[in-house]
Design a protein around this motif. Structure first.
Motif, mmCIF file in Angstrom:
data_model
loop_
_atom_site.group_PDB
_atom_site.id
_atom_site.type_symbol
_atom_site.label_atom_id
_atom_site.label_comp_id
_atom_site.label_asym_id
_atom_site.label_seq_id
_atom_site.Cartn_x
_atom_site.Cartn_y
_atom_site.Cartn_z
ATOM 1 N N GLN A 1 -1.878 6.037 12.328
ATOM 2 C CA GLN A 1 -0.806 5.266 11.712
ATOM 3 C C GLN A 1 -1.349 4.569 10.475
ATOM 4 O O GLN A 1 -2.549 4.339 10.360
ATOM 5 C CB GLN A 1 -0.261 4.229 12.694
ATOM 6 N N ILE A 2 -0.473 4.211 9.558
ATOM 7 C CA ILE A 2 -0.904 3.524 8.345
ATOM 8 C C ILE A 2 -1.610 2.230 8.728
ATOM 9 O O ILE A 2 -1.106 1.433 9.504
ATOM 10 C CB ILE A 2 0.276 3.225 7.415
ATOM 11 N N GLN A 3 -2.787 2.033 8.159
ATOM 12 C CA GLN A 3 -3.586 0.845 8.445
ATOM 13 C C GLN A 3 -3.799 0.012 7.189
ATOM 14 O O GLN A 3 -3.893 -1.198 7.250
ATOM 15 C CB GLN A 3 -4.937 1.271 9.009
ATOM 16 N N TYR A 4 -3.880 0.649 6.037
ATOM 17 C CA TYR A 4 -4.225 -0.042 4.806
ATOM 18 C C TYR A 4 -3.512 0.659 3.661
ATOM 19 O O TYR A 4 -3.441 1.886 3.635
ATOM 20 C CB TYR A 4 -5.738 0.025 4.601
ATOM 21 N N ILE A 5 -2.960 -0.098 2.752
ATOM 22 C CA ILE A 5 -2.221 0.441 1.618
ATOM 23 C C ILE A 5 -2.804 -0.152 0.350
ATOM 24 O O ILE A 5 -3.004 -1.367 0.276
ATOM 25 C CB ILE A 5 -0.732 0.062 1.702
ATOM 26 N N GLU A 6 -3.077 0.682 -0.634
ATOM 27 C CA GLU A 6 -3.530 0.166 -1.928
ATOM 28 C C GLU A 6 -2.499 0.468 -3.007
ATOM 29 O O GLU A 6 -1.999 1.585 -3.100
ATOM 30 C CB GLU A 6 -4.870 0.783 -2.331
#
Length: 119
Positions: A13-18
Motif C-alpha cells: 500500500q502507499i506509504q510515502y508520497i513525494e
C-alpha cells in the motif's frame, strides 16, 4: 515514523508520497492549513511531511500535472472543502456522488490535482 503507523502499515500500500514544488514554503503552508500536516526540513530543497496516515515529502522543482491522482479521506467533506478553498486551493470538480461515497477534486498551489472522498 511512529509505532502506531508501523502497526497499521499494509503490504503493498502507499506509504510515502513525494511531490515536486516550485515553492516549498508555500506548499507547507497550504497542506498545514488544509490537512494539518507537520513538516521537517532537510536543507532548502527538501521537506518531509507527516500526516495521521500518510508520510511524504516535497522537493524543489517544476511540477508535472496529470501523473497520479492522490485521494484523501475526510469524515466531513464540506469542512475539508472549505479548508482547501481557504488555503488557496481551486475546486476543479465539486462534490459529486460515486459508488461508495462522495468526493471532490482540487488543485493545490503548484497545480497538482488531488481528490477528497467520504462515505
Amino acid at each position: 515514523m511512529s509505532q502506531v503507523k508501523l502497526d497499521i502499515l499494509k503490504h503493498e500500500q502507499i506509504q510515502y508520497i513525494e511531490f515536486v514544488s516550485k515553492d516549498i514554503n508555500r506548499a507547507k503552508n497550504f497542506y498545514a492549513a488544509s490537512f494539518g500536516w507537520r513538516f521537517t526540513d532537510y536543507g532548502e530543497h527538501y521537506t518531509a511531511f507527516e500526516g495521521d496516515f500518510v508520510d511524504g515529502g516535497f522537493t524543489s522543482g517544476t511540477p508535472i500535472n496529470g501523473t497520479i491522482l492522490i485521494v484523501l479521506y475526510s469524515k466531513d467533506i464540506e469542512a475539508t472543502k472549505s479548508k482547501v478553498i481557504n488555503a488557496g486551493g481551486v475546486i476543479v470538480k465539486d462534490i459529486f456522488s460515486f459508488p461508495g461515497g462522495k468526493r471532490f477534486q482540487f488543485t493545490d498551489l503548484d497545480g497538482y490535482e488531488l481528490a477528497v472522498w467520504t462515505e
